[in-house]
Motif scaffolding. Structure first.
Motif, PDB file in Angstrom:
ATOM      1  N   ASP A   1     -22.924 -29.507 -35.517  1.00 35.36           N
ATOM      2  CA  ASP A   1     -23.777 -30.082 -36.568  1.00 35.36           C
ATOM      3  C   ASP A   1     -24.762 -31.128 -36.049  1.00 35.36           C
ATOM      4  OD1 ASP A   1     -22.451 -28.503 -38.443  1.00 35.36           O
ATOM      5  OD2 ASP A   1     -20.920 -30.044 -38.783  1.00 35.36           O
ATOM      6  N   ILE A   2     -24.892 -31.280 -34.751  1.00 37.63           N
ATOM      7  CA  ILE A   2     -25.861 -32.221 -34.189  1.00 37.63           C
ATOM      8  C   ILE A   2     -26.992 -31.422 -33.552  1.00 37.63           C
ATOM      9  CG2 ILE A   2     -26.284 -34.071 -32.524  1.00 37.63           C
ATOM     10  CD1 ILE A   2     -24.522 -34.935 -34.803  1.00 37.63           C
ATOM     11  N   GLN A   3     -28.187 -31.513 -34.139  1.00 47.13           N
ATOM     12  CA  GLN A   3     -29.339 -30.787 -33.612  1.00 47.13           C
ATOM     13  C   GLN A   3     -29.921 -31.525 -32.409  1.00 47.13           C
ATOM     14  OE1 GLN A   3     -31.087 -28.187 -32.718  1.00 47.13           O
ATOM     15  NE2 GLN A   3     -31.335 -27.525 -34.853  1.00 47.13           N
ATOM     16  N   ARG A   4     -30.471 -30.761 -31.466  1.00 49.29           N
ATOM     17  CA  ARG A   4     -31.133 -31.373 -30.315  1.00 49.29           C
ATOM     18  C   ARG A   4     -32.553 -30.827 -30.204  1.00 49.29           C
ATOM     19  NH1 ARG A   4     -26.787 -31.097 -25.374  1.00 49.29           N
ATOM     20  NH2 ARG A   4     -27.060 -28.859 -25.679  1.00 49.29           N
ATOM     21  N   TYR A   5     -33.464 -31.680 -29.741  1.00 43.95           N
ATOM     22  CA  TYR A   5     -34.870 -31.317 -29.623  1.00 43.95           C
ATOM     23  C   TYR A   5     -35.330 -31.540 -28.179  1.00 43.95           C
ATOM     24  CZ  TYR A   5     -34.368 -31.867 -34.644  1.00 43.95           C
ATOM     25  OH  TYR A   5     -33.932 -31.769 -35.937  1.00 43.95           O
ATOM     26  N   TYR A   6     -36.290 -30.731 -27.772  1.00 45.85           N
ATOM     27  CA  TYR A   6     -36.754 -30.834 -26.387  1.00 45.85           C
ATOM     28  C   TYR A   6     -38.194 -31.325 -26.325  1.00 45.85           C
ATOM     29  CZ  TYR A   6     -39.884 -26.786 -26.723  1.00 45.85           C
ATOM     30  OH  TYR A   6     -40.918 -25.951 -27.054  1.00 45.85           O
ATOM     31  N   ILE A   7     -38.528 -31.932 -25.204  1.00 48.37           N
ATOM     32  CA  ILE A   7     -39.908 -32.285 -24.851  1.00 48.37           C
ATOM     33  C   ILE A   7     -40.132 -31.731 -23.448  1.00 48.37           C
ATOM     34  CG2 ILE A   7     -41.582 -34.134 -24.488  1.00 48.37           C
ATOM     35  CD1 ILE A   7     -39.739 -35.931 -26.206  1.00 48.37           C
ATOM     36  N   LYS A   8     -41.209 -31.006 -23.288  1.00 49.62           N
ATOM     37  CA  LYS A   8     -41.499 -30.376 -21.993  1.00 49.62           C
ATOM     38  C   LYS A   8     -42.897 -30.780 -21.538  1.00 49.62           C
ATOM     39  CE  LYS A   8     -42.370 -25.771 -20.000  1.00 49.62           C
ATOM     40  NZ  LYS A   8     -42.389 -24.334 -20.295  1.00 49.62           N
ATOM     41  N   ILE A   9     -43.006 -31.240 -20.281  1.00 52.33           N
ATOM     42  CA  ILE A   9     -44.303 -31.586 -19.675  1.00 52.33           C
ATOM     43  C   ILE A   9     -44.493 -30.679 -18.471  1.00 52.33           C
ATOM     44  CG2 ILE A   9     -45.647 -33.347 -18.497  1.00 52.33           C
ATOM     45  CD1 ILE A   9     -42.931 -34.525 -20.775  1.00 52.33           C
ATOM     46  N   ALA A  10     -45.508 -29.837 -18.512  1.00 54.13           N
ATOM     47  CA  ALA A  10     -45.764 -28.868 -17.429  1.00 54.13           C
ATOM     48  C   ALA A  10     -47.117 -29.148 -16.795  1.00 54.13           C
ATOM     49  CB  ALA A  10     -45.717 -27.445 -17.973  1.00 54.13           C
ATOM     50  N   ASP A  11     -47.184 -29.114 -15.468  1.00 58.36           N
ATOM     51  CA  ASP A  11     -48.449 -29.314 -14.766  1.00 58.36           C
ATOM     52  C   ASP A  11     -48.621 -28.224 -13.713  1.00 58.36           C
ATOM     53  OD1 ASP A  11     -47.439 -30.168 -12.050  1.00 58.36           O
ATOM     54  OD2 ASP A  11     -46.553 -31.784 -13.227  1.00 58.36           O
TER      55      ASP A  11
END
Length: 547
Positions: free
Chosen positions: A468-478
Motif C-alpha cells: 500500500d505504499i506507492q513509489r515514484y521515480y525521477i530519471k535524468i538522462a544525458d
C-alpha cells in the motif's frame, strides 16, 4: 598543484581562475587560490588508513563482524561464508537471528545473547562456543570471541567467529577413540581431575619443546604462565562443573618462550573416571592482526576527524567574504556606484556567476560536514513531486542555456503528493542535473522524466515496495561521456573523481552525488545509475516512497 613558499616549504593549493576578454581579445586572467595543504594531508592519511583497515578486515581468516548494540553493522567475507549470506543480508540482523531458539545448555538464544553482549560491553573478556543457524538453515558450532572497542565516543563489539563444527566432531570422536588424538593438528592435553597430564599429542610436545614422555606426568598448571588471568584451578573447576570451558592463556615452553593460545576444555569419562581434555591453538598471528586492525581503525578515525574539522572551518570562513562579494555585486548592478558601461556590466556578470559557483561549493562542503557529523536532517511535509521537479528543471535551464544545452522535462501531467523535505529533495535533483550538464557537450540535450514506479525497470538489488505504499521515480538522462561498469559502484562515494586528478578536464569536488544519495536515502528511497560505457551517456534514477 604544489607551490614553494619563501622559506622553501611545499604547499598544496586549489586555484580557480577566469579569462577576461574584450571584443574577443584576451586581456588578463584573474583568479584566486586557497591553501589546501591540511586537506591533502588528511585525505592521504585517510586513504592509507582505509586501505590498511580494509585489507586487515577483509582478508582476515576468521569471521569478523561489528556489533552496534545488538545489531550487526558490518562483516568480512569469511563471516559471509560462515553464515551463507551476503553482507547486505547480515547487516541489521541480531546474533540470535542466526541461532536456533535454544543453545546446547537449554537456555534461550535471545536471553543468552543479551547477557553476553551486556557483559562484553562492560569490559569482560567473552570467549565461548555457540550454535549458529545459517541463512540456509544449516546448523554449525562456532567459537566466539567478543572484544570491545571505542569509536567516535561510542563502544562497539568486534565479533570473532570460527566455524569449529568439524573440530567439535573430531573432539567427540576423540572421546570414543583415544588413539586418534595424535592425529589432531592442534595441541591436545589430557589430564586427570588434579591436572596431572596423562597424555599429550605430538603437536603439543612440539609447541612446548618437550618430549612426549617429559610432558606426561607433569601438571598442566606447570606449562601455564605464572599469575595468568585464568589459572588451572579456575579452568578445571568450571570445566568439571559445566562440562566444557573455553579460555585464553599463555603456554611457557621448555626454553621459556611464551605463546598465546586459545583453548577449549571438555570433561570426558575414561574407564569410569573423569578427565579433562584440553585442545589449544597458537594465536600469535591472530593477536598481532587484531592489534594492527585496531591501530588502523584508530588512525582512520583520527584522520577522518581532522579532515571533517578542516572542511567545516574552511567552509564557514569562506561564507562571510562570499556574502560580501554578492552584496556589493548586487549594488553595482543596481548602479549604486555609478552607471556601468556595457563592458563593466559584463565584468560584474562574470563576478556574479563565479560567486554563485563558489557559494554552491561552500554549501556542498557544509552539507558534507553535516553528513559526517550526523546532523544532516530532513523535515517532511506534503508536497507535489512533479511540481518540484519542474521547478528544478526551470532553475537549471538558466545554467544550461549559455552552452546551448536543452533540458526537457517529460512529466505525466498528474500530481503525485508525497511526504518529503522539498529543499533536500530539490537539492538532490539539482545536483544530479548539474552533474549531467557538467559531463555533456555543448548543444546537447538532457532529458528529465518522472512518474510511477511501474513505468520503469527496477534493478534486482532494490527491495520491493511495502504494501500500500506507492513509489515514484525521477530519471535524468544525458548523452555525455558516460562511464564503465566498475565506476558505477563508486560514483556516489564522496570526493570520487572518475578521471585522474592530474588530468582533470571537468570542474567539481566530487561531493554533489554523495549528498544527493544521502538526501534520497533519508527519505527511505533508492538511487542508482546506468551507462553502456564511455561516450554513451548516463542515466540516473531516484525512487522515492510517497511516505
Amino acid at each position: 598543484y604544489r607551490i614553494t613558499d619563501k622559506n622553501g616549504g611545499v604547499k598544496w593549493v586549489f586555484e580557480r581562475g577566469s579569462l577576461i576578454k574584450d571584443e574577443n581579445k584576451e586581456i588578463f586572467i584573474e583568479g584566486v587560490f586557497f591553501d589546501i595543504t591540511d586537506q591533502v594531508i588528511a585525505e592521504s592519511r585517510i586513504r592509507e588508513s582505509e586501505m590498511k583497515y580494509k585489507s586487515l578486515f577483509e582478508n582476515a581468516k576468521e569471521g569478523l563482524l561489528i556489533l552496534d548494540g545488538d545489531v550487526y553493522v558490518d562483516c568480512n567475507p569469511e563471516a559471509e561464508r560462515i553464515f551463507e549470506a551476503d553482507k547486505d543480508y547480515i547487516r541489521g540482523k541480531t546474533p540470535y537471528f542466526f541461532s536456533p531458539p535454544r543453545q546446547q545448555d537449554g537456555r534461550e538464544s535471545r536471553e543468552k545473547t543479551a547477557e553476553f553482549i551486556k557483559r562484553a560491553l562492560a569490559g569482560e573478556n567473552m570467549f565461548f562456543e555457540w550454535v549458529h543457524k545459517t541463512r540456509r538453515g544449516k546448523k554449525i558450532i562456532s567459537e566466539i570471541r567478543l572484544d570491545r572497542f571505542k569509536s567516535g565516543g561510542k563502544f562497539y563489539l568486534m565479533v570473532f567467529i570460527r566455524d569449529i563444527t568439524k573440530r567439535a566432531e573430531e573432539k567427540a570422536k576423540m572421546e570414543r577413540d583415544a588413539h586418534i588424538l595424535s592425529a589432531v593438528h592442534d595441541s591436545v592435553f589430557l589430564s586427570d581431575r588434579q591436572g596431572r597430564l596423562v597424555y599429550v599429542n605430538e603437536a603439543a610436545a612440539k609447541e612446548l619443546e618437550y618430549k612426549k614422555e617429559e610432558l606426561e606426568g607433569m601438571e598442566y598448571n606447570g606449562i601455564l604462565e605464572s599469575g595468568a588471568k585464568e589459572s588451572f584451578n579456575e579452568i578445571a573447576g568450571t570445566t568439571l562443573k559445566q562440562g566444557k570451558y573455553v579460555y585464553e592463556a599463555y603456554h611457557i615452553s621448555k626454553s621459556g618462550k611464551k605463546t598465546p593460545v586459545e583453548g577449549a576444555a571438555r570433561k570426558i569419562t575414561i574407564g569410569g573416571t573423569e578427565h579433562i581434555l584440553f585442545v589449544s591453538r597458537d594465536i600469535t598471528k591472530r593477536k598481532k592482526a587484531l592489534d594492527d586492525l585496531f591501530d588502523a581503525f584508530s588512525d582512520l578515525e583520527e584522520s577522518d576527524k581532522m579532515k571533517s574539522n578542516f572542511i567545516s572551518i574552511v567552509s564557514h570562513e569562506m561564507r562571510t567574504p562570499v556574502t560580501i562579494i554578492k552584496g556589493f555585486t548586487a549594488f553595482m548592478k543596481k548602479g549604486m556606484g555609478g552607471k556601468l558601461s556595457v563592458q563593466q556590466r559584463d565584468f560584474v556578470d562574470i563576478i556574479e556567476t563565479n560567486t554563485k559557483r563558489l557559494e554552491h561549493v561552500i554549501n556542498d562542503l557544509v552539507d558534507m560536514s553535516k553528513i559526517e557529523s550526523n546532523t544532516f536532517v530532513i523535515e517532511k511535509q506534503p508536497m507535489d513531486l512533479m511540481s518540484m521537479v519542474d521547478s528544478c528543471v526551470k532553475d537549471m535551464r538558466t545554467i544550461a542555456e549559455p552552452r546551448g544545452i536543452k533540458i526537457d522535462f517529460k512529466g505525466s501531467g498528474k500530481r503525485f503528493v508525497i511526504d518529503a523535505d522539498k529543499g533536500r529533495l530539490s537539492q538532490a535533483v539539482i545536483n544530479i542535473i548539474n552533474n549531467s550538464l557538467k559531463f555533456s557537450a555543448d548543444n546537447s540535450r538532457v532529458v528529465v522524466t518522472a512518474g510511477e514506479e511501474k513505468e520503469i525497470e527496477i534493478p534486482a538489488k532494490i527491495p520491493g515496495k511495502e504494501k500500500d505504499i506507492q513509489r515514484y521515480y525521477i530519471k535524468i538522462a544525458d548523452s555525455g561521456i558516460g562511464f564503465e561498469s566498475e565506476v558505477k559502484e563508486k560514483i556516489f562515494e564522496r570526493f570520487f573523481q572518475a578521471e585522474d586528478v592530474n588530468k582533470r578536464k571537468y570542474q567539481g569536488m566530487g561531493i554533489g552525488l554523495s549528498i544527493a544519495k544521502t538526501a534520497v536515502e533519508l527519505h527511505g528511497g533508492y538511487i542508482w545509475c546506468e551507462s553502456e560505457g564511455k561516450g554513451k551517456g548516463a542515466e540516473f534514477f531516484m525512487l522515492i516512497p510517497e511516505k
